[in-house]
Scaffold this active site. Structure first.
Site, mmCIF file in Angstrom:
data_model
loop_
_atom_site.group_PDB
_atom_site.id
_atom_site.type_symbol
_atom_site.label_atom_id
_atom_site.label_comp_id
_atom_site.label_asym_id
_atom_site.label_seq_id
_atom_site.Cartn_x
_atom_site.Cartn_y
_atom_site.Cartn_z
ATOM 1 N N ASP A 106 0.817 -1.203 0.000
ATOM 2 C CA ASP A 106 0.000 0.000 0.000
ATOM 3 C C ASP A 106 0.860 1.267 0.000
ATOM 4 O OD1 ASP A 106 -2.631 1.392 0.475
ATOM 5 O OD2 ASP A 106 -1.620 1.957 2.329
ATOM 6 N N GLU B 4 1.204 -0.498 -5.145
ATOM 7 C CA GLU B 4 0.264 0.587 -5.406
ATOM 8 C C GLU B 4 1.103 1.856 -5.418
ATOM 9 O OE1 GLU B 4 -3.422 3.175 -3.621
ATOM 10 O OE2 GLU B 4 -1.803 2.403 -2.378
#
Length: 728
Positions: free
Chosen positions: A405, A458
């Site tokens: 993330d 990401e």
């Protein structure tokens, strides 16, 4: 050694402020023999027993009313093997003395932990059920180099920080203690007297299990055994494999209808996994599973990154869920959050009174967007903590890959910061050099220790080489989310078809950089929250057109180069935004709703199966040989056509018509003459479309078009995508 202890020292110990308990407590050899000392508040009498015969060797003298006892044993060549018999107010108890055991951390482990290269720090730090000297108990170890004193507290010692102060290892800043008789399942914390002299209660950073909010204690748990990665699971992650990911938030995929309570890991294994298999997804991606105090963070603000959340069951039941996926032939990806952590008092923040895990300057260590703290990636012990965690999920739970993330927030010092709100690196740049080193180290470690496992970034910028190997100057990820494609394509699809001709390049621009990284095309949870509307809600037009638009978009996406990711609910066109506090709207699949949602669900299932069956749709995703535009400039009609190829020259022609107007006799140039079978049509009546199509297929004509010698004359359905496979 003298057996005399300064009274001030005793008072410091009994008040819980003495940092070297092993220098006082336990058995010590003196000129007159052996002295045994124990601190047992509320004990009435303490006897020393011979461990073998259980005969009393001595009764200890209570030095003061706090519970400090001391006594002598005669001199002899070997130390005594002893136990303590304690007379409490209402019962007797025989215990092993925690302070008779020697240092726990071995020299090599100590060296590697301090160096930041211990691959599996969780095997040494945290709480581990252990058998030492034929005694069952638990070893505890925690890094807090600036603390004045650290104790283990829990339900086994009345949460009294005076009873089990730990040994401090000055060479590495680790506090350690073996406590006999403590058992699996009991809860505990560390009582840390920080560098300011203030007592704080901290959860164990390396706990394998924890209480669920609002409770905050760690729970003693057995380290799960290792899980080997099979060749089949490795192959499913490969660049040349079909990868279709179903992203899931376990707390809201489905809930019990009677009380809106969560499904358990066991129930999810019985319901979710067969559903994912039925729908044809190859991978399931679980949103963060580490324990977290706030449901509304969706797991993205973790406290115990080594502890699977107890919201749905225990550690073993989570392992069973992962195993159920593997038994069904589905790989499991885990959303992993090394970018930030919350400020909750029981967590990592100011762990020993200093900014131990976080950067000390808010310009480096505080996320303004999320009101969270940022790990200090320059500190070797922090890098070890995080990298070891990545390996832990893979080796101990069989996780097949990590979606990492917020990578951009790690690697840029000025991420979401105005001028003057960030600190440049040593060269004056905006890159976080130590975070980049951490990412490379972690990816290289995973590649070495878990070959075949995947890491997915990401990463929202154009940072170069995200999916290049570290040895080539890259970050070392296997895949990167293509957020540019996602934004452009959703922007295009949200336009009224009348206006799409003026924004044609939104769907073609992605191919200009498609081979710069190994991309995943993500339609994730982030796109269906915070007022963005659901995917269906973004589509223009009346009900028929909204569903047709979404089906056409999915058809285009599944054929476009790049692996696929779809957030739960998208597969049946949920109409409202995702709400983490409630179940998906499964009632929309009831026939009474008209079948619109069933049509999208049937299409996504068929797309997944078609995708896996047709090698041209996936095999050369990251090779220019696998894609060629056939029609790229028909802006007026909003038509796109391209061909996908595999290594053996097999072809699938893909045509999308993003207007509600059927295009009859639409001619597309092709290279190879032959029969082209229509293998998928998003306008099929099976998906609740108008059933316009090409009667199963067409034969090419020797009529030049688009600079090619052969062509296909097609009927293009309205707001639809069709696939045509060239038959051998």
């Amino acid at each position: 050694m003298s057996d005399a202890i300064n009274r001030d020292t005793i008072q410091q110990l009994t008040a819980g402020h003495y940092a070297d308990p092993f220098s006082i407590l336990g058995m010590h050899k003196t000129s007159a023999g052996f002295t045994i000392r124990a601190f047992l508040p509320d004990a009435l009498q303490v006897d020393v027993l011979d461990k073998q015969t259980q005969q009393s060797l001595a009764t200890l003298t209570q030095v003061d009313e706090t519970g400090f006892f001391s006594g002598r044993l005669p001199a002899r060549a070997q130390p005594y093997q002893y136990q303590l018999l304690i007379q409490w107010q209402d019962h007797q108890q025989v215990i092993e003395d925690p302070y008779r055991f020697g240092p726990l951390l071995q020299e090599m482990d100590s060296w590697l932990l301090a160096e930041g290269t211990h691959l599996r720090p969780y095997e040494r730090l945290g709480a581990h059920p252990t058998r030492l000297d034929n005694v069952d108990g638990v070893t505890f170890a925690v890094w807090a180099p600036n603390a004045l004193r650290v104790s283990v507290v829990g339900e086994f010692n009345f949460w009294d920080g005076r009873r089990h102060p730990m040994r401090f290892r000055k060479e590495n800043g680790i506090w350690e203690l073996f406590i006999p008789h403590v058992q699996i399942g009991q809860i505990y914390k560390y009582e840390v007297i920080n560098c300011h002299g203030q007592p704080t209660l901290k959860a164990d950073p390396y706990a394998f299990s924890a209480e669920m909010r609002p409770n905050t204690a760690s729970r003693i748990s057995q380290l799960p055994p290792r899980v080997a990665m099979s060749d089949k699971r490795r192959a499913a992650n490969a660049f040349s494999a079909p990868v279709s990911i179903y992203e899931v938030h376990l707390g809201s995929w489905r809930r019990h209808t009677d009380d809106n309570s969560w499904l358990s890991y066991k129930e999810l294994a019985e319901q979710l996994i067969p559903y994912v298999k039925y729908m044809g997804f190859t991978h399931i991606e679980l949103m963060p599973m580490s324990e977290h105090p706030f449901d509304g963070s969706w797991g993205y603000q973790p406290i115990g990154i080594y502890a699977p959340t107890r919201r749905f069951g225990d550690v073993e039941e989570f392992r069973d869920l992962v195993d159920a996926a593997h038994q069904a032939g589905i790989n499991v990806l885990l959303d992993w959050v090394p970018a930030h952590f919350p400020t909750d008092a029981h967590g990592l923040a100011q762990f020993d009174g200093t900014s131990l895990y976080e950067y000390s300057d808010p310009k480096e260590g505080f996320h303004q967007d999320w009101n969270t703290l940022i790990y200090n990636y320059s500190r070797l012990e922090v890098r070890n903590y995080l990298s070891g965690n990545a390996l832990y999920w893979m080796e101990r739970f069989g996780i097949d890959g990590l979606r990492v993330d917020a990578v951009a927030s790690m690697i840029y010092r000025n991420y979401s910061r105005a001028d003057g709100e960030w600190i440049p690196n040593k060269f004056g740049g905006n890159e976080n050099l130590e975070a980049i080193d951490f990412v490379r180290y972690t990816n290289k470690t995973i590649g070495t220790e878990c070959p075949g496992a995947a890491t997915i970034a990401e990463e929202s910028t154009d940072y170069p080489g995200v999916t290049l190997p570290p040895d080539m100057g890259g970050l070392g990820f296997h895949y990167k989310w293509n957020l540019g494609w996602m934004h452009d394509s959703l922007d295009y699809m949200s336009l009224d078809p009348v206006h799409r001709q003026y924004h044609h390049d939104l769907l073609t621009f992605g191919m200009l950089y498609a081979y710069t990284e190994n991309f995943v095309l993500p339609l994730s949870h982030d796109e269906v929250v915070h007022g963005k509307r659901s995917l269906l809600g973004r589509m223009p037009g009346d009900t028929w057109q909204q569903f047709a638009n979404l089906r056409a978009y999915y058809g285009f996406m599944w054929a476009h180069p790049g692996k696929k990711l779809l957030f739960m609910g998208g597969e049946f066109a949920q109409g409202r935004e995702w709400d983490h506090d409630s179940s998906l709207d499964w009632h929309l699949l009831d026939p009474i709703q008209g079948g619109w949602h069933n049509g999208v669900q049937d299409l996504v299932r068929d797309l997944n199966h078609c995708y896996q069956q047709q090698a041209p749709l996936y095999q050369l995703d990251f090779d220019p040989r696998g894609f060629e535009w056939l029609v790229v400039d028909d802006k007026q009609n909003s038509v796109f056509a391209f061909v996908r190829r595999d290594d053996e020259g097999n072809e699938v022609v893909v045509v999308s018509n993003f207007t509600p107007v059927p295009r009859e006799n639409y001619r597309i140039g092709i290279d190879i003459a032959g029969e082209y079978r229509e293998i998928l049509n998003t306008d099929s009546e099976f998906y609740r479309g108008s059933n316009t199509g090409n009667h199963g297929g067409v034969h090419s004509d020797d009529i030049p078009a688009h600079g090619r010698n052969h062509s296909l004359q097609l009927m293009l359905p309205p707001l639809a995508t069709i696939y045509l496979r060239r038959e051998s």
